[in-house]
Motif scaffolding. Structure first.
Motif, PDB file in Angstrom:
ATOM      1  N   GLU A  32       1.445  -0.797  -2.746  1.00 34.41           N
ATOM      2  CA  GLU A  32       1.229  -0.905  -1.301  1.00 34.41           C
ATOM      3  C   GLU A  32       0.090  -1.868  -0.968  1.00 34.41           C
ATOM      4  O   GLU A  32       0.152  -2.594   0.024  1.00 34.41           O
ATOM      5  N   SER A  33      -0.953  -1.886  -1.796  1.00 37.71           N
ATOM      6  CA  SER A  33      -2.138  -2.688  -1.490  1.00 37.71           C
ATOM      7  C   SER A  33      -2.074  -4.099  -2.070  1.00 37.71           C
ATOM      8  O   SER A  33      -2.974  -4.904  -1.842  1.00 37.71           O
ATOM      9  N   ARG A  34      -1.023  -4.376  -2.839  1.00 36.57           N
ATOM     10  CA  ARG A  34      -0.848  -5.653  -3.546  1.00 36.57           C
ATOM     11  C   ARG A  34      -1.798  -5.788  -4.724  1.00 36.57           C
ATOM     12  O   ARG A  34      -1.881  -6.848  -5.354  1.00 36.57           O
ATOM     13  N   ASP A  35      -2.536  -4.718  -5.045  1.00 37.44           N
ATOM     14  CA  ASP A  35      -3.304  -4.716  -6.285  1.00 37.44           C
ATOM     15  C   ASP A  35      -2.381  -4.728  -7.497  1.00 37.44           C
ATOM     16  O   ASP A  35      -2.832  -4.921  -8.619  1.00 37.44           O
ATOM     17  N   ILE A  36      -1.096  -4.502  -7.256  1.00 42.47           N
ATOM     18  CA  ILE A  36      -0.133  -4.485  -8.356  1.00 42.47           C
ATOM     19  C   ILE A  36      -0.101  -5.831  -9.073  1.00 42.47           C
ATOM     20  O   ILE A  36       0.177  -5.902 -10.272  1.00 42.47           O
ATOM     21  N   VAL A  37      -0.401  -6.922  -8.344  1.00 42.38           N
ATOM     22  CA  VAL A  37      -0.430  -8.248  -8.983  1.00 42.38           C
ATOM     23  C   VAL A  37      -1.556  -8.305 -10.013  1.00 42.38           C
ATOM     24  O   VAL A  37      -1.337  -8.624 -11.182  1.00 42.38           O
ATOM     25  N   ALA A  38      -2.781  -7.982  -9.575  1.00 48.82           N
ATOM     26  CA  ALA A  38      -3.927  -8.005 -10.486  1.00 48.82           C
ATOM     27  C   ALA A  38      -3.760  -6.991 -11.607  1.00 48.82           C
ATOM     28  O   ALA A  38      -4.117  -7.258 -12.760  1.00 48.82           O
TER      29      ALA A  38
ATOM     30  N   LEU B  14      -3.566   9.908 -12.812  1.00 49.43           N
ATOM     31  CA  LEU B  14      -2.198   9.736 -13.282  1.00 49.43           C
ATOM     32  C   LEU B  14      -1.568   8.468 -12.708  1.00 49.43           C
ATOM     33  O   LEU B  14      -1.832   8.106 -11.552  1.00 49.43           O
ATOM     34  N   PRO B  15      -0.720   7.800 -13.490  1.00 49.52           N
ATOM     35  CA  PRO B  15      -0.026   6.604 -12.982  1.00 49.52           C
ATOM     36  C   PRO B  15       0.775   6.883 -11.712  1.00 49.52           C
ATOM     37  O   PRO B  15       0.864   6.030 -10.832  1.00 49.52           O
ATOM     38  N   SER B  16       1.345   8.085 -11.604  1.00 47.54           N
ATOM     39  CA  SER B  16       2.125   8.416 -10.408  1.00 47.54           C
ATOM     40  C   SER B  16       1.262   8.446  -9.153  1.00 47.54           C
ATOM     41  O   SER B  16       1.780   8.352  -8.034  1.00 47.54           O
ATOM     42  N   ASP B  17      -0.068   8.565  -9.336  1.00 44.49           N
ATOM     43  CA  ASP B  17      -0.975   8.557  -8.192  1.00 44.49           C
ATOM     44  C   ASP B  17      -1.458   7.148  -7.840  1.00 44.49           C
ATOM     45  O   ASP B  17      -1.640   6.837  -6.664  1.00 44.49           O
ATOM     46  N   PHE B  18      -1.684   6.296  -8.853  1.00 42.79           N
ATOM     47  CA  PHE B  18      -2.277   4.996  -8.514  1.00 42.79           C
ATOM     48  C   PHE B  18      -1.292   3.820  -8.517  1.00 42.79           C
ATOM     49  O   PHE B  18      -1.551   2.817  -7.848  1.00 42.79           O
ATOM     50  N   ILE B  19      -0.170   3.921  -9.219  1.00 42.31           N
ATOM     51  CA  ILE B  19       0.786   2.812  -9.206  1.00 42.31           C
ATOM     52  C   ILE B  19       1.379   2.587  -7.814  1.00 42.31           C
ATOM     53  O   ILE B  19       1.430   1.442  -7.329  1.00 42.31           O
TER      54      ILE B  19
ATOM     55  N   ASP C 263      -6.935  22.655  -0.494  1.00 38.84           N
ATOM     56  CA  ASP C 263      -8.344  22.433  -0.807  1.00 38.84           C
ATOM     57  C   ASP C 263      -8.719  20.989  -0.532  1.00 38.84           C
ATOM     58  O   ASP C 263      -7.903  20.151  -0.231  1.00 38.84           O
ATOM     59  N   SER C 264      -9.980  20.667  -0.687  1.00 35.72           N
ATOM     60  CA  SER C 264     -10.488  19.338  -0.364  1.00 35.72           C
ATOM     61  C   SER C 264     -10.429  18.384  -1.540  1.00 35.72           C
ATOM     62  O   SER C 264     -10.936  17.277  -1.469  1.00 35.72           O
ATOM     63  N   ALA C 265      -9.825  18.847  -2.654  1.00 30.64           N
ATOM     64  CA  ALA C 265      -9.808  18.008  -3.846  1.00 30.64           C
ATOM     65  C   ALA C 265      -8.663  17.015  -3.858  1.00 30.64           C
ATOM     66  O   ALA C 265      -8.522  16.244  -4.791  1.00 30.64           O
ATOM     67  N   ALA C 266      -7.813  17.101  -2.823  1.00 30.94           N
ATOM     68  CA  ALA C 266      -6.676  16.185  -2.787  1.00 30.94           C
ATOM     69  C   ALA C 266      -7.160  14.733  -2.751  1.00 30.94           C
ATOM     70  O   ALA C 266      -8.180  14.405  -2.157  1.00 30.94           O
ATOM     71  N   ILE C 267      -6.395  13.900  -3.415  1.00 26.49           N
ATOM     72  CA  ILE C 267      -6.813  12.499  -3.557  1.00 26.49           C
ATOM     73  C   ILE C 267      -6.708  11.765  -2.224  1.00 26.49           C
ATOM     74  O   ILE C 267      -5.689  11.819  -1.543  1.00 26.49           O
ATOM     75  N   ASP C 268      -7.753  11.114  -1.845  1.00 23.39           N
ATOM     76  CA  ASP C 268      -7.762  10.266  -0.664  1.00 23.39           C
ATOM     77  C   ASP C 268      -7.221   8.908  -1.076  1.00 23.39           C
ATOM     78  O   ASP C 268      -7.856   8.179  -1.842  1.00 23.39           O
ATOM     79  N   ARG C 269      -6.056   8.557  -0.575  1.00 18.78           N
ATOM     80  CA  ARG C 269      -5.381   7.345  -1.029  1.00 18.78           C
ATOM     81  C   ARG C 269      -6.164   6.087  -0.676  1.00 18.78           C
ATOM     82  O   ARG C 269      -6.221   5.138  -1.459  1.00 18.78           O
ATOM     83  N   ALA C 270      -6.753   6.063   0.511  1.00 13.39           N
ATOM     84  CA  ALA C 270      -7.507   4.880   0.914  1.00 13.39           C
ATOM     85  C   ALA C 270      -8.703   4.661  -0.001  1.00 13.39           C
ATOM     86  O   ALA C 270      -8.973   3.545  -0.466  1.00 13.39           O
ATOM     87  N   GLU C 271      -9.405   5.750  -0.293  1.00 15.84           N
ATOM     88  CA  GLU C 271     -10.575   5.654  -1.170  1.00 15.84           C
ATOM     89  C   GLU C 271     -10.148   5.288  -2.590  1.00 15.84           C
ATOM     90  O   GLU C 271     -10.778   4.467  -3.260  1.00 15.84           O
ATOM     91  N   LEU C 272      -9.047   5.888  -3.030  1.00 16.92           N
ATOM     92  CA  LEU C 272      -8.566   5.599  -4.377  1.00 16.92           C
ATOM     93  C   LEU C 272      -8.109   4.148  -4.493  1.00 16.92           C
ATOM     94  O   LEU C 272      -8.289   3.508  -5.533  1.00 16.92           O
TER      95      LEU C 272
ATOM     96  N   ARG D 252      -9.421   1.610  -2.885  1.00 13.43           N
ATOM     97  CA  ARG D 252     -10.635   0.784  -3.021  1.00 13.43           C
ATOM     98  C   ARG D 252     -11.190   0.892  -4.444  1.00 13.43           C
ATOM     99  O   ARG D 252     -11.639  -0.094  -5.033  1.00 13.43           O
ATOM    100  N   ASP D 253     -11.140   2.111  -4.993  1.00 14.57           N
ATOM    101  CA  ASP D 253     -11.640   2.310  -6.354  1.00 14.57           C
ATOM    102  C   ASP D 253     -10.783   1.554  -7.367  1.00 14.57           C
ATOM    103  O   ASP D 253     -11.305   1.054  -8.378  1.00 14.57           O
ATOM    104  N   LEU D 254      -9.483   1.470  -7.116  1.00 13.57           N
ATOM    105  CA  LEU D 254      -8.595   0.792  -8.054  1.00 13.57           C
ATOM    106  C   LEU D 254      -8.924  -0.694  -8.156  1.00 13.57           C
ATOM    107  O   LEU D 254      -8.908  -1.274  -9.253  1.00 13.57           O
ATOM    108  N   THR D 255      -9.230  -1.299  -7.025  1.00 13.31           N
ATOM    109  CA  THR D 255      -9.607  -2.716  -7.032  1.00 13.31           C
ATOM    110  C   THR D 255     -10.819  -2.947  -7.933  1.00 13.31           C
ATOM    111  O   THR D 255     -10.853  -3.889  -8.732  1.00 13.31           O
ATOM    112  N   ARG D 256     -11.806  -2.058  -7.805  1.00 15.41           N
ATOM    113  CA  ARG D 256     -13.006  -2.173  -8.650  1.00 15.41           C
ATOM    114  C   ARG D 256     -12.684  -1.842 -10.106  1.00 15.41           C
ATOM    115  O   ARG D 256     -13.257  -2.426 -11.027  1.00 15.41           O
ATOM    116  N   ALA D 257     -11.770  -0.903 -10.312  1.00 15.70           N
ATOM    117  CA  ALA D 257     -11.433  -0.491 -11.673  1.00 15.70           C
ATOM    118  C   ALA D 257     -10.830  -1.638 -12.472  1.00 15.70           C
ATOM    119  O   ALA D 257     -11.118  -1.795 -13.663  1.00 15.70           O
ATOM    120  N   ILE D 258     -10.011  -2.447 -11.819  1.00 13.96           N
ATOM    121  CA  ILE D 258      -9.404  -3.592 -12.499  1.00 13.96           C
ATOM    122  C   ILE D 258     -10.487  -4.594 -12.904  1.00 13.96           C
ATOM    123  O   ILE D 258     -10.469  -5.150 -14.000  1.00 13.96           O
TER     124      ILE D 258
END
Length: 449
Positions: free
Chosen positions: A236-242, A226-231, A171-180, A182-188
């Motif tokens: 990979e994106s170096r958002d792990i520092v922030a 879930l953490p397994s999806d965004f950690i 289905d189309s509900a699978a998480i788009d990693r690139a979009e997620l 970008r969202d993570l940067t804003r979420a922090i």
């Protein structure tokens, strides 16, 4: 799809010890695979050399760096219809199609059978152990998404020590990693993250002495991610520092709230391996802790140290020097090394829940756990058992001399307000007080052993 007798498939999948047996199984596997390949299913398999570090020590870096060529060649021989390419120093990528999902299971078996035989490396025989992570998709799916699912499967394979295959949702509900990402940067930046805490009970003191902070993310449209999806995306994106610096700051704030309510607890934070060699992160983390006077602990895994041992050990000593307690997380789940263990400035060792959850139903796990507890105590470390879910497991751990336990028996991860209420009520005291009750007879046996 060509049918074949069940007994024939069982003979093919059963591990053997002789070279002739392996060759027969390899030939049979190739025959069966050739009958099901080509079709609507698409597969990606990642094959990683699990014992690469060990082999490198034996054969040297130059020869080890070319070993993946030999590995890829053997895989290509076992799966001639597939496309095999070298994807890294110790990883090969295999891709193929079929009209049957069964083809992936057969392919994984074919690879395992092919690697029952040793490699001749400069005149000496060495076994090459593979970790296999695979993904399967029915119909058209984005190739990047398929590869990402295979990468997730490989991460699971490193933990489970068996081949892992994941089916990609159609289905189309699978998480788009690139979009997620970008969202993570804003979420922090927008405070969409929050922390939950899981208490650790000290068995002898019968009190909660520390908690582990676990980061969570409530996405404005996706809900809980879930953490397994965004950690992994953060790493990979170096958002792990922030992300980690945010976790440290929030933990410091929450620790002050706990102190105001009369609860003096050390908060442990998980530190990704990529950060242990990041000097800038180390300086910023140390500044946050020193300026606040917070009581924190950093949980790290042995595999994170192996990436860059010199930098990791040096920076862990920097953390320890300012009062941060170092805990070794998931001990026993990876390639545990005494060579690294004795060098780490660790004061806690956490036994992986894989051993704890089967503690009262396995013959070997209790022996492994007890020997690990004895080893940690000899190295002047306290031991934490993760994943404790039953009174029986807690009782046995208490008899073995385990210092602390953590798991659903005590509490699930909870937010700061619920944690304060939990501490005020003191429900954990009754649980810890009865630590030995369920296993009196077993306790006697273990004391004599």
């Amino acid at each position: 799809m060509k049918e074949f007798p069940q007994s024939q498939f069982e003979r093919m999948a059963r591990p053997g010890s002789s070279q002739a047996g392996s060759e027969v199984r390899s030939e049979l596997t190739r025959d069966v695979l050739s009958s099901v390949l080509q079709g609507g299913w698409r597969f990606v398999v990642l094959a990683e050399i699990a014992n690469f570090a060990v082999l490198r020590r034996h054969v040297g870096k130059p020869r080890a760096d070319t070993l993946i060529v030999d590995v890829a060649a053997r895989i290509a021989s076992a799966l001639p219809e597939a496309r095999t390419v070298i994807a890294g120093r110790d990883i090969a990528e295999i891709a193929f199609e079929s009209d049957a999902r069964l083809a992936l299971d057969l392919a994984l078996t074919a690879i395992e059978v092919a690697f029952e035989l040793p490699f001749d490396l400069d005149g000496e025989s060495y076994m090459v152990c593979l970790q296999l992570g695979a993904a399967a998709a029915d119909g058209h799916r984005d190739e990047v998404h398929l590869l990402e699912e295979a990468e997730k499967a490989l991460r699971d394979a490193r933990t489970e020590h068996v081949a892992v295959a994941r089916d990609v949702a159609g289905d189309s509900a699978a998480i788009d990693r690139a979009e997620l990402g970008r969202d993570l940067t804003r979420a922090i930046e927008n405070e969409e993250l929050f922390l939950q805490y899981q208490p650790k009970v000290h068995l002898r003191r019968q009190e909660i002495t520390s908690v582990e902070a676990l980061v969570r993310w409530t996405h404005p449209t996706r809900g809980l991610v879930l953490p397994s999806d965004f950690i992994p995306i953060a790493e990979e994106s170096r958002d792990i520092v922030a992300l980690t610096l945010w976790t440290i700051r929030r933990s410091i704030q929450d620790q002050k709230i706990l102190a105001e309510q009369g609860h003096d607890l050390r908060i442990f934070i998980n530190i990704a391996g990529v950060l242990l060699a990041d000097e800038r992160f180390v300086r910023r983390a140390c500044a946050l802790v020193e300026n606040s006077g917070a009581q924190l602990g950093f949980e790290i895994t042995e595999t994170s140290v192996i990436r860059d041992p010199e930098s990791a050990i040096a920076n862990l000593k920097v953390f320890a020097a300012i009062g941060i307690v170092i805990a070794i997380d998931d001990y026993g789940a990876g390639l545990s090394s005494l060579a690294y263990l004795k060098q780490l400035p660790a004061r806690e060792l956490k036994i992986d829940k894989l051993f704890v959850t089967q503690l009262t139903s396995s013959n070997r796990d209790p022996l492994i756990v007890r020997s690990t507890i004895d080893l940690a105590h000899a190295l002047e470390m306290e031991v934490v058992a993760e994943g404790v879910e039953t009174q029986a497991a807690m009782a046995l751990l208490s008899v073995m001399g385990c210092d602390m336990i953590q798991g659903f028996l005590i509490s699930r991860p909870i937010n700061i307000d619920a944690l304060i209420h939990f501490l005020d009520e003191g429900k954990h005291l009754a649980i810890a007080a009865n630590a030995r009750a369920p296993l009196n007879r077993l306790a006697t046996v273990w004391k004599r052993a």
